[in-house]
Design an enzyme around this catalytic site. Structure first.
Site, mmCIF file in Angstrom:
data_model
loop_
_atom_site.group_PDB
_atom_site.id
_atom_site.type_symbol
_atom_site.label_atom_id
_atom_site.label_comp_id
_atom_site.label_asym_id
_atom_site.label_seq_id
_atom_site.Cartn_x
_atom_site.Cartn_y
_atom_site.Cartn_z
ATOM 1 C CB SER A 1 13.577 5.166 27.629
ATOM 2 O OG SER A 1 14.632 5.988 27.171
ATOM 3 C CD GLN B 1 16.704 9.181 26.193
ATOM 4 O OE1 GLN B 1 16.198 9.642 27.217
ATOM 5 N NE2 GLN B 1 16.543 9.746 25.008
ATOM 6 C CG ASP C 1 13.444 10.414 18.005
ATOM 7 O OD1 ASP C 1 12.417 10.282 18.689
ATOM 8 O OD2 ASP C 1 14.573 10.566 18.501
ATOM 9 N NE ARG D 1 10.244 12.311 27.355
ATOM 10 C CZ ARG D 1 11.266 12.592 26.551
ATOM 11 N NH1 ARG D 1 11.783 13.807 26.531
ATOM 12 N NH2 ARG D 1 11.765 11.645 25.769
ATOM 13 C CE LYS E 1 10.795 8.779 21.434
ATOM 14 N NZ LYS E 1 12.237 8.544 21.635
ATOM 15 N N GLY F 1 15.342 15.122 27.766
ATOM 16 C CA GLY F 1 15.297 13.789 28.350
ATOM 17 C C GLY F 1 16.659 13.126 28.397
ATOM 18 N NE ARG G 1 24.186 7.520 23.139
ATOM 19 C CZ ARG G 1 22.903 7.830 22.991
ATOM 20 N NH1 ARG G 1 22.571 9.065 22.618
ATOM 21 N NH2 ARG G 1 21.953 6.938 23.194
ATOM 22 C CE LYS H 1 13.463 18.694 23.885
ATOM 23 N NZ LYS H 1 14.415 17.591 23.782
ATOM 24 C CB SER I 1 15.085 3.274 20.500
ATOM 25 O OG SER I 1 13.796 3.819 20.429
#
Length: 423
Positions: A168, A170, A309, A124, A336, A95, A31, A408, A195
């Protein structure tokens, strides 16, 4: 890789005297990187996460024409320019990188952009994000190796969109970050969001870059033209801390972790409350150092809607708990890096427990006897499944395939884990 553990199945006494340093947060770092790219001027960060997901974001920004430097562990980004791709963007399996960049590129890029990455990345969900971008004139042309993104002919002045965010959060975050950089900002609406705590996290970081976004249930107002460059210290990762907190809960020892912010908007901060509700004891030692001591006194009972998560690590811990557990709010786990709901149930059985998945949202776990020798566990190239297997291995031993998938988000995980164990 052997999941080793001390002979008495416990962490060494005195572990609390040697704080475990967790890495920076992937969610915050990506972000902050994009906000720095959007904000006119030069931003500087300390504490950014050095891992695959953030490396793909950083490299993508460079390939889009932004100036990036690193000096004495300080990241320096010059932002405020329209992106123009000099070559295909490789996004790995990240992602956040794909979903955060897509709106900016679709509405601001100067010319087409080629996006590539691991096959799972493009499997995804993206449709609910691509639909409003297509309505604004952008075109998405997928193929076997990735996709071409052809931006809208003219950048909009502002956004006014209703978004399907059930799969999502996101999608909303990516649109909100882009809206904050537009002259007129934007308004985003939704009826249901996965989320939702991540929207609070995004709002917190928009504020830190000068955009006084207003987040209300089902509604986000984003003033435009207010982003400004910043010098910031990025916080430690509550997601990265989760396996170590679970280790203290499983073994009954105390661990101290830092740097963690008790007021951080990261949803995985809920790990502390979940463990306290199961009988663990937590206390803050100074402003950024958390000490947690186990053992679990009862099974876990948690709604993870705001922090899915945590599901794999808590599933592994549930297999070691003194009573049955129930984890709810897991409906995004199948989407995920792997199907984490199915993989978590498989891990519980690998640890000798019983797992019952109820629909796509709940996992019930009952502990069982030690499983003894068995085949190595496959984390399905998913870092969080590897973290979870490490927690289970504290009591059940075993071997793990592909331990390097932790790169990752936490490249040094195994070295830090072995240090915790006194190995």
């Amino acid at each position: 890789m052997l999941l080793s553990l001390p002979e008495d199945n416990a962490l060494p006494r005195g572990a609390a005297l040697h704080p475990i340093r967790v890495p920076g947060s992937k969610s915050v770092t990506n972000r902050a990187l994009l906000l720095a790219a959007l904000a006119p001027g030069i931003s500087r960060f300390r504490g950014g996460l050095e891992a695959e997901d953030t490396r793909w974001m950083r490299q993508a920004l460079v390939d889009l024409g932004l100036a990036f430097q690193e000096q004495d562990q300080v990241w320096i980004i010059e932002g405020g320019h329209r992106p123009q791709a000099s070559r295909p963007l490789w996004l790995g399996a990240s992602g956040t990188t794909l979903r955060f960049l897509l709106p900016w590129l679709a509405l601001q890029a100067e010319g087409p952009v080629r996006l590539e990455g691991d096959p799972r990345l493009f499997e995804r969900p993206l449709g609910p994000l691509l639909e409003p971008l297509a309505a604004l004139g952008a075109a998405w042309e997928p193929d076997a190796k990735g996709a071409w993104l052809r931006p809208a002919p003219e950048p909009p002045i502002a956004l006014d969109l209703t978004v399907d965010a059930r799969l999502s959060s996101q999608f909303l975050t990516g649109l909100a970050l882009t809206a904050a950089a537009l002259p007129g900002g934007g308004t985003l609406r939704w009826t249901e969001v996965a989320s939702p705590s991540y929207l609070i996290l995004t709002t917190q970081w928009l504020h830190r870059f000068g955009c006084q976004a207003l987040l209300e249930p089902g509604h986000w107002r984003l003033p435009g033209g207010a982003l400004a460059a910043r010098e910031l210290d990025l916080p430690g990762d509550w997601s990265g801390a989760a396996a170590f907190l679970a280790a203290a809960a499983a073994t009954g020892r105390a661990l101290r972790l830092e740097p963690l912010d008790p007021a951080d908007a990261q949803g995985d901060r809920a790990m502390v409350a979940i463990l306290e509700a199961a009988g663990c004891r937590a206390r803050w030692i100074g402003p950024q150092s958390l000490e947690l001591e186990g053992p679990l006194q009862r099974g876990l009972d948690a709604d993870l809607t705001d922090c899915p998560d945590l599901g794999p690590v808590l599933a592994a811990l549930a297999a070691l708990a003194p009573a049955p557990s129930e984890l709810r709010g897991l409906h995004t786990l199948p989407l995920k890096e792997c199907d984490r709901l199915d993989a978590s149930a498989e891990l519980v059985r690998w640890l000798g427990g019983r797992a019952e998945a109820i629909g796509d949202h709940t996992l019930r776990v009952a502990p069982g006897p030690s499983p003894g020798p068995r085949a190595a566990f496959d984390p399905r190239n998913d870092h969080r499944m590897a973290f979870a297997a490490a927690v289970g291995g504290l009591r059940c031993g075993g071997e793990l395939q592909d331990p390097h998938c932790v790169a990752k988000t936490f490249p040094d995980f195994w070295a830090v884990w072995r240090g915790m164990l006194g190995c």
